[in-house]
Design a protein around this motif. Structure first.
Motif, PDB file in Angstrom:
ATOM      1  N   ALA A   1      -2.301  -1.141 -12.008  1.00 29.06           N
ATOM      2  CA  ALA A   1      -1.623   0.246 -12.263  1.00 29.06           C
ATOM      3  C   ALA A   1      -2.476   0.740 -12.999  1.00 29.06           C
ATOM      4  O   ALA A   1      -2.673   1.036 -14.232  1.00 29.06           O
ATOM      5  CB  ALA A   1      -0.526  -0.561 -12.972  1.00 29.06           C
ATOM      6  N   ASN A   2      -3.141   1.888 -12.609  1.00 27.28           N
ATOM      7  CA  ASN A   2      -4.391   2.578 -13.143  1.00 27.28           C
ATOM      8  C   ASN A   2      -3.052   3.713 -14.753  1.00 27.28           C
ATOM      9  O   ASN A   2      -2.800   4.186 -13.503  1.00 27.28           O
ATOM     10  CB  ASN A   2      -4.992   3.441 -12.471  1.00 27.28           C
ATOM     11  CG  ASN A   2      -6.626   4.202 -13.382  1.00 27.28           C
ATOM     12  OD1 ASN A   2      -6.770   3.631 -14.032  1.00 27.28           O
ATOM     13  ND2 ASN A   2      -6.432   5.501 -12.652  1.00 27.28           N
TER      14      ASN A   2
ATOM     15  N   ASN B   1       0.611  -1.223   0.179  1.00 27.96           N
ATOM     16  CA  ASN B   1      -0.510   0.298  -0.336  1.00 27.96           C
ATOM     17  C   ASN B   1       0.499   1.586   0.829  1.00 27.96           C
ATOM     18  O   ASN B   1       0.207   2.695  -0.729  1.00 27.96           O
ATOM     19  CB  ASN B   1      -1.324   0.098   1.285  1.00 27.96           C
ATOM     20  CG  ASN B   1      -1.935  -0.720   1.021  1.00 27.96           C
ATOM     21  OD1 ASN B   1      -2.761  -1.162   0.013  1.00 27.96           O
ATOM     22  ND2 ASN B   1      -2.864  -1.367   1.780  1.00 27.96           N
ATOM     23  N   THR B   2       1.984   1.275   0.430  1.00 27.61           N
ATOM     24  CA  THR B   2       2.751   2.410   0.602  1.00 27.61           C
ATOM     25  C   THR B   2       3.587   2.477  -0.851  1.00 27.61           C
ATOM     26  O   THR B   2       4.199   3.804  -0.673  1.00 27.61           O
ATOM     27  CB  THR B   2       4.612   2.111   1.569  1.00 27.61           C
ATOM     28  OG1 THR B   2       4.758   1.320   1.588  1.00 27.61           O
ATOM     29  CG2 THR B   2       3.370   2.111   3.248  1.00 27.61           C
ATOM     30  N   CYS B   3       3.889   1.201  -2.151  1.00 31.32           N
ATOM     31  CA  CYS B   3       4.527   1.781  -3.008  1.00 31.32           C
ATOM     32  C   CYS B   3       3.065   2.351  -4.301  1.00 31.32           C
ATOM     33  O   CYS B   3       3.119   2.361  -5.383  1.00 31.32           O
ATOM     34  CB  CYS B   3       4.818   0.559  -3.033  1.00 31.32           C
ATOM     35  SG  CYS B   3       6.175  -0.157  -1.950  1.00 31.32           S
ATOM     36  N   ILE B   4       1.995   1.898  -4.540  1.00 31.43           N
ATOM     37  CA  ILE B   4       1.363   2.510  -5.016  1.00 31.43           C
ATOM     38  C   ILE B   4       0.446   3.703  -5.285  1.00 31.43           C
ATOM     39  O   ILE B   4       0.626   4.549  -4.023  1.00 31.43           O
ATOM     40  CB  ILE B   4      -0.111   1.215  -5.278  1.00 31.43           C
ATOM     41  CG1 ILE B   4      -0.915   1.041  -4.200  1.00 31.43           C
ATOM     42  CG2 ILE B   4       0.644  -0.514  -5.339  1.00 31.43           C
ATOM     43  CD1 ILE B   4      -2.280   0.195  -3.733  1.00 31.43           C
TER      44      ILE B   4
ATOM     45  N   ASP C   1      -4.665   3.106  -7.898  1.00 35.91           N
ATOM     46  CA  ASP C   1      -4.184   1.928  -8.016  1.00 35.91           C
ATOM     47  C   ASP C   1      -4.525   1.295  -7.112  1.00 35.91           C
ATOM     48  O   ASP C   1      -4.747   1.594  -5.725  1.00 35.91           O
ATOM     49  CB  ASP C   1      -2.411   1.915  -7.629  1.00 35.91           C
ATOM     50  CG  ASP C   1      -1.858   2.409  -9.033  1.00 35.91           C
ATOM     51  OD1 ASP C   1      -2.369   2.198  -9.862  1.00 35.91           O
ATOM     52  OD2 ASP C   1      -0.485   2.731  -8.764  1.00 35.91           O
ATOM     53  N   ILE C   2      -4.307  -0.221  -7.375  1.00 36.19           N
ATOM     54  CA  ILE C   2      -4.787  -0.916  -6.068  1.00 36.19           C
ATOM     55  C   ILE C   2      -3.968  -2.368  -5.782  1.00 36.19           C
ATOM     56  O   ILE C   2      -3.751  -2.909  -6.835  1.00 36.19           O
ATOM     57  CB  ILE C   2      -6.505  -1.525  -6.744  1.00 36.19           C
ATOM     58  CG1 ILE C   2      -7.449  -0.536  -6.416  1.00 36.19           C
ATOM     59  CG2 ILE C   2      -7.493  -2.616  -5.669  1.00 36.19           C
ATOM     60  CD1 ILE C   2      -9.011  -1.463  -7.161  1.00 36.19           C
ATOM     61  N   ALA C   3      -3.826  -2.512  -4.755  1.00 40.87           N
ATOM     62  CA  ALA C   3      -3.336  -3.515  -4.406  1.00 40.87           C
ATOM     63  C   ALA C   3      -4.276  -4.789  -3.647  1.00 40.87           C
ATOM     64  O   ALA C   3      -4.854  -4.251  -2.016  1.00 40.87           O
ATOM     65  CB  ALA C   3      -2.236  -3.396  -3.017  1.00 40.87           C
TER      66      ALA C   3
END
Length: 852
Positions: free
Chosen positions: A507-508, A486-489, A493-495
């Motif tokens: 990755a939107n 969650n800290t990288c997107i 975006d959705i993880a």
């Protein structure tokens, strides 16, 4: 309309109806009384008229009796004969009449004296004196004429000799009798009437006329003494002539006063018959009845006189009038009292309903504390208590329902969260991830410049961490990985966690593949840092598979699948890498999908075959069993190796159906070989781990053994070492072994196995993987491993079977190291049931140096 008004109108209307009914009844009674009184007056008038008529008839009857007197009839007969002998009767009478008229008044001629003193006249005067003394029939004068109108006898003087031209004489001659109007004699002061009667002989012939002058005082005075007038002492009566002159009255009236102009006489003049009731309506008298007097009259038949009776209304209806006034007063008071009672009664009945309505209205508006006031123990009180009980139950029910709704909303939110988010990491799950992909695919259809990517991520060596450190540590690692993702997107975006150690990232709105690779590098750097998991220091690497939207996907699952395929390639290259899904992978995937489609119809198309490879004992050099091996002869591609289509069958679930089919074919065939005399022969059937996930597998084995008729001890289930690691598979395997079947571990030595579990399983044999057998010539370690496996298996009382034996040297090594059974090309290649039947019939021919 309000209930109060309805009740008030109902009760008041009922009261008015009763009062009106009483009034109508009283009116009917008054009218009946009026009719009854009128009838009484009519009867009285009729009775009085009849009495006078009878008295007059009696008087006339005396006259009629006298006309038959012998003296009278004889005298008339002689007089008529005398006149008949005259030459001219009419001249004689006229001459005598002239002489009669010439005599002065008061002078009696000898001829008159003769007429007044003859026998007939004397007898007539005697009759008059007699009746006058008796006060019965007051005759004033009597005259008798013959049939020529000449006087025969008389009690008084006649004005004329000739009488045949008089009205009374002519009427009596023609009709039989004559009655004149009342006449008054000034000299005598007598009121009289003239009655003339025709006199006939026995043969009915006309002889003459008798005229009687009657004093009417006898008739008039008899009225006062009559019984009808004694009925009412205030009764007023009148006796009138036919032309309306007063004969007698108990009121102040002059004798023979003309009353024909008075109103009541006009009604009499219009009447015919003897009875006409007349209601003389005036403004005077009793206003209750709108008239002051009640009158009735009747005519006296013989005389033609009129009897009129009159009584004041207050005499006849005084009591009724008082009753009517009292009743009207009672009606007025009753209307006021009924209105008051109706008002009070309506209020007493409507007020509880109003209070109940107000309480119900408050309850309907949401005031669940609303209660109806209970003021009585009647039906309204019971209804109010029932309403309060209902309100209390409703309040409890609504509160319970509100709590239930809150709990339901809370549970619904929780279920919705659970349906869309992973319970362990809190990340979106597969459902939410797919919905987001579906929206992105739709957006891509409408916007060609829009691009996105799917990153499929899998942790390297997670299974080792999970199995060695425990599931709790593995779960904690997954939680921490989710947090770092969650800290990288980016915010758009959705993880998501798809399951196990598999993650996916949406990755939107990316520009190119370079943006995706930068994201992969950020994630790898973030996850490369040390994880402190409850005192355990753990390092983790990940493998990525990436699919770009530029390939034109229309189904979200295909994006995930291709990303998974690319990730799998990254793992096969050592892990900790990233692979982009390309056209080559796409081709492989399409080929794999085609194989999957063809595999689904392969059984129905009879493309799947079963080959058999014998297993030979190194002690007896005879076949102790066979292994059933599946083969797929594709209609266009030819034979497809099991290593290619078995993984597809396991992934799609077709392995369940295929495995059941192989089991049926193998058991049926092995029973056929038993029937041909090879009763010692076992049949080995390979089971996939996916088959053990179905608890019905035990029933499938039971059914196949029952249908085929093959004893269970001749069936050997071959499993791989991966099955030993699954608890559910071990449970199913034990239940199959309980049926009597044998168990064998296939490809032993190539996978991960726990020797402790091995000792607890019901394993009958081990099959050494062919990779060790094929490396005997160049790898000393292979020989050492084989020896160790054989020694260990024998120590556990297990049978050892060597697979892949292809040379005589391999065979000799295995025999010298006490291997129990062998299987491979050196003995026999896999063949169909016909070829294996021939092998069983001929037997195996070993090398010349190998003896039984």
């Amino acid at each position: 309309m309000r209930l109060f008004y309805k009740l008030f109108i109902s009760y008041f209307s009922l009261s008015l109806f009763l009062l009106l009914s009483g009034y109508i009844f009283n009116e009917l009674y008054q009218r009946a009384l009026q009719r009854s009184s009128g009838e009484i007056m009519a009867l009285l008038a009729a009775e009085l008229a009849e009495m006078l008529d009878n008295d007059f008839r009696n008087d006339v009857l005396v006259i009629e009796e006298y006309i038959y007197d012998r003296t009278l009839t004889k005298g008339l007969s002689e007089s008529n004969k005398k006149f008949e002998r005259l030459e001219n009767v009419d001249a004689f009478i006229n001459a005598e009449d002239a002489k009669w008229r010439s005599v002065p008044v008061g002078v009696v001629t000898p001829f008159m004296k003769t007429l007044m003193q003859n026998d007939i006249s004397k007898e007539i005067r005697e009759k008059i004196d007699y009746f006058n003394k008796k006060d019965c029939c007051p005759y004033a004068e009597v005259f008798v004429t013959n049939r020529y109108g000449a006087p025969l006898a008389m009690s008084g003087k006649l004005s004329d000799y000739r009488q045949d031209d008089e009205e009374w004489w002519q009427v009596a001659r023609d009709t039989g009798n004559y009655i004149s109007d009342v006449d008054f004699d000034d000299s005598s002061g007598v009121y009289s009437i003239q009655v003339a009667v025709r006199i006939d002989d026995e043969a009915g012939g006309f002889q003459g006329v008798m005229k009687v002058v009657m004093d009417i005082k006898h008739l008039v005075h008899s009225i006062a003494e009559s019984k009808p007038l004694k009925y009412n002492d205030r009764m007023q009566y009148k006796l009138l002539t036919r032309d309306g002159r007063m004969l007698f009255s108990n009121e102040q009236h002059e004798f023979l006063e003309d009353v024909s102009t008075q109103e009541f006489f006009s009604h009499i003049g219009n009447a015919d018959g003897y009875f006409v009731a007349d209601w003389d309506r005036t403004t005077e008298g009793l206003e209750v009845f709108s008239y002051s007097h009640l009158r009735d009259y009747n005519k006296i038949k013989g005389l033609g006189w009129i009897v009129v009776l009159e009584s004041p209304v207050n005499v006849m209806f005084g009591l009724a009038a008082q009753m009517k006034r009292l009743f009207l007063l009672f009606m007025a008071a009753g209307a006021v009292i009924s209105a008051a009672i109706s008002y009070l009664l309506s209020r007493s009945l409507s007020n509880p309903a109003v209070r109940l309505r107000l309480a119900a209205s408050r309850l309907g508006d949401g005031d669940y504390n609303a209660r109806a006031e209970v003021r009585s123990t009647d039906e309204f009180g019971a209804l109010a208590m029932t309403f309060n009980t209902m309100a209390e139950k409703l309040e409890r029910a609504i509160l319970s329902k509100e709590n239930e709704l809150r709990e339901r909303e809370k549970m619904q939110g929780l279920l919705e969260h659970q349906a869309n988010y992973d319970t362990l990491t809190g990340l979106p799950n597969r459902n939410l991830f797919i919905r987001r992909l579906v929206r992105a695919i739709e957006q891509k259809k409408h916007d060609r410049d829009y691009n996105f990517a799917v990153l499929f991520m899998d942790l390297d060596r997670f299974k080792i961490i999970n199995d060695s450190l425990g599931h709790s540590i593995g779960d904690q690692l997954l939680i921490e990985v989710g947090k770092r993702l969650n800290t990288c997107i980016r915010p758009d975006d959705i993880a998501a966690r798809l399951g196990g150690d598999e993650f996916a990232i949406f990755a939107n709105n990316i520009k190119n593949a370079r943006d995706v690779l930068f994201m992969v590098e950020r994630i790898q750097l973030a996850l490369a840092a040390e994880f402190d998991l409850i005192g355990h220091k753990v390092f983790c690497t990940v493998s990525f598979g990436v699919t770009l939207s530029e390939s034109g996907y229309s189904i979200a699952e295909e994006l995930i699948r291709d990303s998974d395929t690319a990730m799998y390639r990254a793992k096969t290259r050592g892990g900790c890498g990233c692979e982009m899904f390309d056209s080559e992978m796409h081709t492989l995937v399409k080929k794999r999908l085609q194989l999957e489609t063809d595999l689904r119809s392969a059984i129905n198309n009879e493309e799947l075959l079963v080959n058999y490879q014998p297993i030979v004992s190194l002690k007896t050099l005879e076949a102790t069993g066979t292994e059933a091996l599946i083969r797929w002869k594709h209609k266009t591609l030819g034979y497809i190796p099991p290593a290619v289509f078995i993984p597809i069958a396991e992934e799609t679930g077709l392995i369940q159906h295929i495995g059941e089919w192989i089991l049926e074919k193998a058991c049926t065939q092995n029973k056929a070989w038993h029937d041909k005399g090879h009763r010692h022969l076992h049949i080995n059937v390979n089971f996939s781990i996916r088959q053990f996930q179905n608890y019905d597998q035990v029933e499938i084995v039971r059914r196949v053994l029952r249908d085929s008729g093959m004893p269970a001890q001749f069936l050997t289930i071959e499993i791989t070492e991966s099955v030993i690691k699954d608890t559910k598979s071990i449970e199913v395997l034990k239940r199959i072994h309980a049926l009597g079947a044998q168990n064998a571990i296939d490809d032993f030595g190539t996978g991960y196995s726990s020797l402790s579990i091995l000792t607890r399983l019901s394993i009958n044999s081990l099959k050494i993987d062919k990779s060790f057998i094929q490396n005997l010539d160049g790898d000393p370690n292979a020989a050492a491993i084989i020896k160790a496996i054989i020694a260990m298996a024998h120590s556990l009382n297990l049978i050892v079977v060597a697979e892949g034996v292809e040379t005589e040297e391999q065979l000799e090594f295995l025999r010298l190291n006490r291997c129990d059974e062998i299987q491979g090309y050196f003995v026999c290649r896999p063949t169909d049931e016909k070829g294996l039947t021939e092998f069983l019939e001929k037997g195996w021919t070993p090398p010349s140096g190998l003896r039984k």
